[in-house]
Design a protein around this motif. Structure first.
Motif, PDB file in Angstrom:
ATOM      1  N   GLN A   1       0.844  -1.198   0.000  1.00  0.00           N
ATOM      2  CA  GLN A   1       0.000   0.000   0.000  1.00  0.00           C
ATOM      3  C   GLN A   1       0.879   1.247   0.000  1.00  0.00           C
ATOM      4  O   GLN A   1       1.903   1.296   0.675  1.00  0.00           O
ATOM      5  CB  GLN A   1      -0.911  -0.001   1.237  1.00  0.00           C
ATOM      6  N   VAL A   2       0.480   2.246  -0.767  1.00  0.00           N
ATOM      7  CA  VAL A   2       1.202   3.505  -0.872  1.00  0.00           C
ATOM      8  C   VAL A   2       0.316   4.619  -0.331  1.00  0.00           C
ATOM      9  O   VAL A   2      -0.870   4.673  -0.642  1.00  0.00           O
ATOM     10  CB  VAL A   2       1.584   3.795  -2.332  1.00  0.00           C
ATOM     11  N   GLN A   3       0.891   5.479   0.482  1.00  0.00           N
ATOM     12  CA  GLN A   3       0.155   6.630   0.996  1.00  0.00           C
ATOM     13  C   GLN A   3       0.694   7.909   0.355  1.00  0.00           C
ATOM     14  O   GLN A   3       1.900   8.065   0.190  1.00  0.00           O
ATOM     15  CB  GLN A   3       0.276   6.743   2.521  1.00  0.00           C
ATOM     16  N   LEU A   4      -0.225   8.798   0.000  1.00  0.00           N
ATOM     17  CA  LEU A   4       0.125  10.131  -0.487  1.00  0.00           C
ATOM     18  C   LEU A   4      -0.369  11.126   0.550  1.00  0.00           C
ATOM     19  O   LEU A   4      -1.570  11.190   0.828  1.00  0.00           O
ATOM     20  CB  LEU A   4      -0.528  10.415  -1.838  1.00  0.00           C
ATOM     21  N   VAL A   5       0.538  11.884   1.121  1.00  0.00           N
ATOM     22  CA  VAL A   5       0.195  12.833   2.170  1.00  0.00           C
ATOM     23  C   VAL A   5       0.419  14.247   1.648  1.00  0.00           C
ATOM     24  O   VAL A   5       1.543  14.614   1.306  1.00  0.00           O
ATOM     25  CB  VAL A   5       1.024  12.589   3.431  1.00  0.00           C
ATOM     26  N   GLU A   6      -0.662  15.017   1.613  1.00  0.00           N
ATOM     27  CA  GLU A   6      -0.623  16.387   1.085  1.00  0.00           C
ATOM     28  C   GLU A   6      -0.519  17.397   2.215  1.00  0.00           C
ATOM     29  O   GLU A   6      -0.960  17.151   3.332  1.00  0.00           O
ATOM     30  CB  GLU A   6      -1.886  16.676   0.283  1.00  0.00           C
ATOM     31  N   SER A   7       0.042  18.548   1.883  1.00  0.00           N
ATOM     32  CA  SER A   7       0.084  19.662   2.831  1.00  0.00           C
ATOM     33  C   SER A   7       0.185  20.956   2.057  1.00  0.00           C
ATOM     34  O   SER A   7       0.507  20.948   0.866  1.00  0.00           O
ATOM     35  CB  SER A   7       1.283  19.517   3.780  1.00  0.00           C
ATOM     36  N   GLY A   8      -0.120  22.073   2.741  1.00  0.00           N
ATOM     37  CA  GLY A   8       0.093  23.375   2.139  1.00  0.00           C
ATOM     38  C   GLY A   8      -1.147  24.131   1.731  1.00  0.00           C
ATOM     39  O   GLY A   8      -1.053  25.272   1.288  1.00  0.00           O
ATOM     40  N   GLY A   9      -2.312  23.543   1.862  1.00  0.00           N
ATOM     41  CA  GLY A   9      -3.518  24.279   1.501  1.00  0.00           C
ATOM     42  C   GLY A   9      -3.820  25.354   2.529  1.00  0.00           C
ATOM     43  O   GLY A   9      -3.153  25.483   3.553  1.00  0.00           O
ATOM     44  N   SER A  28       9.282  -0.190   3.298  1.00  0.00           N
ATOM     45  CA  SER A  28      10.619  -0.107   2.749  1.00  0.00           C
ATOM     46  C   SER A  28      10.803  -1.016   1.549  1.00  0.00           C
ATOM     47  O   SER A  28      10.474  -2.208   1.601  1.00  0.00           O
ATOM     48  CB  SER A  28      11.638  -0.474   3.830  1.00  0.00           C
ATOM     49  N   GLY A  29      11.314  -0.418   0.445  1.00  0.00           N
ATOM     50  CA  GLY A  29      11.621  -1.186  -0.744  1.00  0.00           C
ATOM     51  C   GLY A  29      10.436  -1.538  -1.618  1.00  0.00           C
ATOM     52  O   GLY A  29      10.604  -2.177  -2.652  1.00  0.00           O
ATOM     53  N   ARG A  30       9.243  -1.121  -1.201  1.00  0.00           N
ATOM     54  CA  ARG A  30       8.051  -1.537  -1.944  1.00  0.00           C
ATOM     55  C   ARG A  30       7.864  -0.743  -3.246  1.00  0.00           C
ATOM     56  O   ARG A  30       7.413  -1.285  -4.229  1.00  0.00           O
ATOM     57  CB  ARG A  30       6.819  -1.364  -1.051  1.00  0.00           C
ATOM     58  N   ILE A  31       8.236   0.549  -3.192  1.00  0.00           N
ATOM     59  CA  ILE A  31       8.072   1.392  -4.376  1.00  0.00           C
ATOM     60  C   ILE A  31       9.247   1.176  -5.323  1.00  0.00           C
ATOM     61  O   ILE A  31      10.401   1.416  -4.961  1.00  0.00           O
ATOM     62  CB  ILE A  31       7.972   2.882  -3.987  1.00  0.00           C
ATOM     63  N   PHE A  32       8.947   0.724  -6.539  1.00  0.00           N
ATOM     64  CA  PHE A  32       9.992   0.546  -7.545  1.00  0.00           C
ATOM     65  C   PHE A  32      10.239   1.855  -8.280  1.00  0.00           C
ATOM     66  O   PHE A  32      11.369   2.273  -8.459  1.00  0.00           O
ATOM     67  CB  PHE A  32       9.588  -0.544  -8.523  1.00  0.00           C
ATOM     68  N   ARG A  33       9.159   2.486  -8.709  1.00  0.00           N
ATOM     69  CA  ARG A  33       9.274   3.765  -9.413  1.00  0.00           C
ATOM     70  C   ARG A  33       7.928   4.488  -9.371  1.00  0.00           C
ATOM     71  O   ARG A  33       6.875   3.851  -9.405  1.00  0.00           O
ATOM     72  CB  ARG A  33       9.670   3.566 -10.878  1.00  0.00           C
ATOM     73  N   ILE A  34       7.996   5.814  -9.303  1.00  0.00           N
ATOM     74  CA  ILE A  34       6.780   6.618  -9.431  1.00  0.00           C
ATOM     75  C   ILE A  34       6.791   7.228 -10.819  1.00  0.00           C
ATOM     76  O   ILE A  34       7.687   7.998 -11.147  1.00  0.00           O
ATOM     77  CB  ILE A  34       6.697   7.712  -8.353  1.00  0.00           C
TER      78      ILE A  34
END
Length: 126
Positions: A1-9, A28-34
């Protein structure tokens, strides 16, 4: 599972600036490439629309309504995408969502999924 955390609004007057950030994280190590990272927005009563996107090779696309005012950038090492928003207008008011096409390891296979952040409110007052 991948989480995207936003900020700055936040709330800003017309003509002002805001900078949004979105960081991707996973075990750790799960994301190969975005691959592509981008920002969408959805105003009340309207459909979600693409604001800007950027590939891992830094090729960018912008909606006509934000060209010349918004700048998208990414830091691949930090797995983070940014949206610098200048000369903001009241019509930019919306919830802004981060989006990423992520290639991950799953059961020893590489698979690509699209992920969304939780959204961050941007309000521009006139």
């Amino acid at each position: 599972q991948v989480q995207l955390v936003e900020s700055g609004g936040g709330l800003v007057q017309a003509g002002g600036s805001l900078r949004l950030s979105c960081a991707a994280s996973a075990a750790s190590g799960r994301i190969f490439r975005i691959n592509v990272m981008g920002w969408y927005r959805q105003a009340p009563g309207k459909e979600r629309e693409l604001v800007a996107s950027i590939t891992d090779g830094s090729i960018t696309i912008y909606a006509d309504s934000v060209k010349g005012r918004f700048t998208i950038a990414r830091d691949n090492a930090k797995k983070t995408v940014y949206l610098q928003m200048d000369s903001l207008k009241p019509e930019d008011t919306a919830v802004y969502y981060c989006n990423a096409d992520v290639r991950i390891w799953e059961s020893q296979l590489l698979k690509t999924y699209k992920y969304w952040g939780q959204g961050t409110q941007v309000t521009v007052s006139s």
